[in-house]
Design an enzyme around this catalytic site. Structure first.
Site, short mmCIF file in Angstrom:
data_model
loop_
_atom_site.label_atom_id
_atom_site.label_comp_id
_atom_site.label_asym_id
_atom_site.label_seq_id
_atom_site.Cartn_x
_atom_site.Cartn_y
_atom_site.Cartn_z
N ASP A 368 0.86 -1.17 0.00
CA ASP A 368 0.00 0.00 0.00
C ASP A 368 0.91 1.23 0.00
O ASP A 368 2.12 1.11 0.20
CB ASP A 368 -0.88 -0.04 1.25
CG ASP A 368 -1.80 1.16 1.35
OD1 ASP A 368 -2.34 1.57 0.32
OD2 ASP A 368 -1.96 1.69 2.46
N ASP A 561 -1.68 -1.07 5.96
CA ASP A 561 -1.96 -0.57 7.31
C ASP A 561 -3.42 -0.24 7.56
O ASP A 561 -3.79 0.02 8.71
CB ASP A 561 -1.12 0.68 7.59
CG ASP A 561 -1.66 1.90 6.86
OD1 ASP A 561 -2.03 1.76 5.67
OD2 ASP A 561 -1.73 2.97 7.48
N ASP A 565 -6.97 -2.66 3.58
CA ASP A 565 -5.91 -3.61 3.22
C ASP A 565 -6.17 -5.01 3.79
O ASP A 565 -5.46 -5.96 3.43
CB ASP A 565 -4.55 -3.12 3.72
CG ASP A 565 -4.12 -1.82 3.06
OD1 ASP A 565 -4.44 -1.65 1.86
OD2 ASP A 565 -3.49 -0.99 3.73
#
Length: 668
Positions: A368, A561, A565
């Site tokens: 990410d 995080d 996700d």
């Protein structure tokens, strides 16, 4: 991936996944000395709580030492049935659970278990009068189990934590008032009200004039989203500015947050179980030593003239004592324990020792952006002025206008650090979706996007159009004077980490983000990442990872995080979450937690994992090598039970010292 550890592990239903030397997939009863229930926290196994965990082993040890002392002194009363009863009492605390487990396994047709091997060897020792040896062997086995219990950490992610993310109350308009009800009771078409700071409970359409929503939990978008009447809003978003009304478009179970929960659960279910080395070895090792012991006892009958059954039975039992897996059972978990301890000291939390093995195999990293390689906090990146006005005066005018705004970007501007006086602004007006205007010292100041400046017929330079970061344009009267860009900062070690990934054998890097594609591409290019895609929803990220997984040669780790996700963290071969600033759901779903939020710690984790694997192999070779030597000596009558036990202890001590090296090494 729900298998984590070569010691006793259970899934969320209490079903055993594996054990130290025997696969017991169908067993729902934890083995002796290791009964526990997961409580949803990350910690080592607490078998019975406090000192009670070690009480059986301590009691047996004290009785064994006392018995040996009395044997050595030669006390008259300590003989015959008194001596036998004493050692039986010493044996029971550690031996009874193992014998019971062996009998239960036999009732299910499972013969070659470590419990069976331990039971036969120790009971056999009692049968030939070697009472202290019988107790000592079982005691060492019990200690090995306790070492394993200390090494094990919770092996499976607590996916149910996602349920806490879903809003539990919806304020719905009924009978000319707003009533608080469970979101599951709200129908499509009803109107709900969301106050500042509250989570939107259901997907819907915005009825209010405007809204500023924090959608990072759903989309991963780092910048709060500004919406106007008629725009779609997602459940799980947080209302940032004023009370808003939303017309519900989806039922609670069809909402964005509910969909993420479903994705996580399904992704976890698709993870394949991985057999650990010790389980594979057990299928070969245990039957071999049992059959060899039988051979040691019976085969000499056909080759030796003066065959005495009792003598060869004694050798066979010694063979079983020598071959019992105490040292092996201790040495392997201690290797993992050393790795887990070293990782913990460096701010890396592995949810199971199995991930130390799995991390060494990773060759593809997907990550990410926001909160992973960037800080997830808006900061002024650039101030550019196009006329003779000083930066101090420019910022003084900008701050005067932004002081009246509650927008998150305005808050970033207000953190401007120079010690400057903020002028008084009057006649401030907000133009929805465009920006603010006001008067400072009699001059009209416009602060906003290009649409706002066009509204006042203020021309902007072409370079403004190529800027991908969030930009605030400033005009004085009818003249463009400059702009400020706001961006999420890269973490200090982000570039270093990306470079280091390639050095440790990671040959493919990919960035997937819910943030704008232009911003995602720029960050990826800046860091040297192979491939990047932005503007993705959770299911889009999951689809990208599933496509990568079609290549069986790829071992994928995903780093993230946010709540958004969670599905990908669960679906990837290894999920790595940023623990300090990451969402609770991401942390619960991930397999590895970086507690300091530093991506470079992943490199440290890989180094620790590789060193751990090397030490594990050293311990395995050491344990088997010594055993084979002593087995041969025992077969030819050149080793007795005590020598076998001490050889086993020596191997265990060497394994401990070898494992402790992991925590003494420097990894930076």
């Amino acid at each position: 991936m729900e298998n984590k550890e070569h010691v006793h592990i259970y899934d969320s239903d209490g079903k055993q996944i594996c054990c130290s030397l025997e696969e017991k997939i169908d067993s729902k009863t934890p083995p002796p000395l290791l009964k526990n229930e997961h409580d949803g926290h990350n910690h080592t196994h607490d078998t019975k709580g406090g000192w009670k965990t070690y009480a059986p082993a301590i009691l047996s040890f004290m009785l064994l030492i006392a018995g040996i002392a009395m044997d050595y002194v030669g006390l008259a009363f300590f003989s015959g049935w008194v001596r036998l009863v004493w050692y039986i009492v010493a044996y029971i605390p550690v031996g009874f659970p193992v014998v019971k487990e062996a009998l239960e396994a036999l009732s299910k047709g499972e013969i070659f278990t470590e419990f069976f091997l331990m039971s036969i060897a120790t009971i056999g020792a009692f049968a030939i009068g070697e009472y202290p040896e019988g107790v000592a062997v079982m005691l060492f086995y019990a200690v090995g189990e306790l070492f394993q219990a200390a090494a094990v950490k919770r092996a499976k992610s607590n996916i149910t934590a996602l349920l806490d993310v879903r809003p539990k109350i919806a304020s719905v308009h009924r009978e000319n008032e707003y009533q608080e009800v469970n979101p599951t009771e709200v129908a499509i078409g009803e109107i709900i009200q969301i106050k500042v700071g509250e989570k939107i409970p259901l997907d819907g359409t915005l009825l209010s004039d405007k809204a500023s929503l924090n959608t990072s939990a759903i989309t991963g978008e780092s910048k709060p989203q500004s919406l106007l009447t008629g725009d779609n809003v997602l459940a799980g978003s947080i209302n940032m500015e004023s009370v808003i009304n939303v017309k519900v478009s989806k039922l609670f179970n069809d909402s964005s947050v509910a969909r993420i929960l479903d994705l996580v659960q399904n992704a976890t279910a698709k993870k394949a179980k991985t057999e650990l080395l010790i389980r594979k070895l057990a299928k070969v090792y245990t039957p071999i030593v049992v059959y060899l012991a039988i051979a040691v006892c019976l085969l000499p009958y056909f080759f030796i003239d003066e065959y005495i059954f009792a003598d060869w039975l004694y050798r066979a039992l010694i063979f079983l004592v020598i071959s019992c897996p105490c040292a092996l059972v201790i040495s392997i978990p201690l290797g993992y324990f050393g790795g887990l301890g070293a990782a913990s000291k460096n701010g890396i939390l592995f949810k199971g020792a199995m991930y130390l093995d799995e991390l060494t195999k990773v060759n593809t990293i997907v990550m990410d952006k926001t909160g992973t390689v960037t800080k997830g906090v808006f900061k002024i990146k650039e101030i550019k002025i196009f006329n003779s006005i000083s930066e101090k005066d420019f910022m003084s005018l900008l701050l005067a206008i932004e002081l009246k705004s509650t927008h998150p970007i305005a808050k970033a501007i207000l953190e401007y650090q120079l010690d400057i006086p903020i002028q008084e602004a009057t006649e401030i007006k907000e133009i929805a979706g465009k920006g603010l205007t006001g008067t400072v010292n009699g001059k009209t100041i416009t602060v906003g996007n290009k649409k706002l400046l066009n509204l006042f017929n203020i021309d902007t330079p072409k370079e403004v159009e190529s800027i991908v970061e969030s930009i605030i344009l400033v005009g004085i009267e009818n003249e463009f004077v400059g702009y400020v860009t706001i961006a999420d900062e890269l973490k200090a070690d982000a570039k270093e980490t990306i470079s280091a990934f390639k050095k440790v054998g990671i040959n493919f890097l990919m960035m997937l983000s819910g943030d704008k594609d232009s911003i995602t591409q720029k960050i990826a290019s800046e860091l040297g990442i192979n491939s990047a895609k932005g503007g993705l929803l959770p299911e889009d990220k999951l689809n990208e990872v599933e496509l990568l997984k079609q290549d069986s040669n790829k071992k994928i780790a995903f780093i993230g995080d946010g709540i958004n996700d969670a599905p990908v963290l669960a679906a990837s071969d290894i999920g790595i979450a940023m623990g300090a600033m990451g969402s609770d759901v991401a942390i619960e779903t991930a397999d590895i937690i970086i507690q300091t939020d530093e991506p470079s710690k992943i490199i440290t984790g890989i180094k620790i994992a590789k060193s751990t694997q090397k030490i594990i192999w050293q311990n395995i070779i050491l344990a088997f090598g010594v055993k084979i030597i002593v087995m041969v000596l025992g077969t030819f009558g050149m080793a007795n039970m005590w020598e076998a036990v001490f050889a086993d202890v020596g191997v265990a001590l060497l394994a401990i010292l070898n494992a402790v090296r992991l925590q003494r090494m420097k990894w930076v």
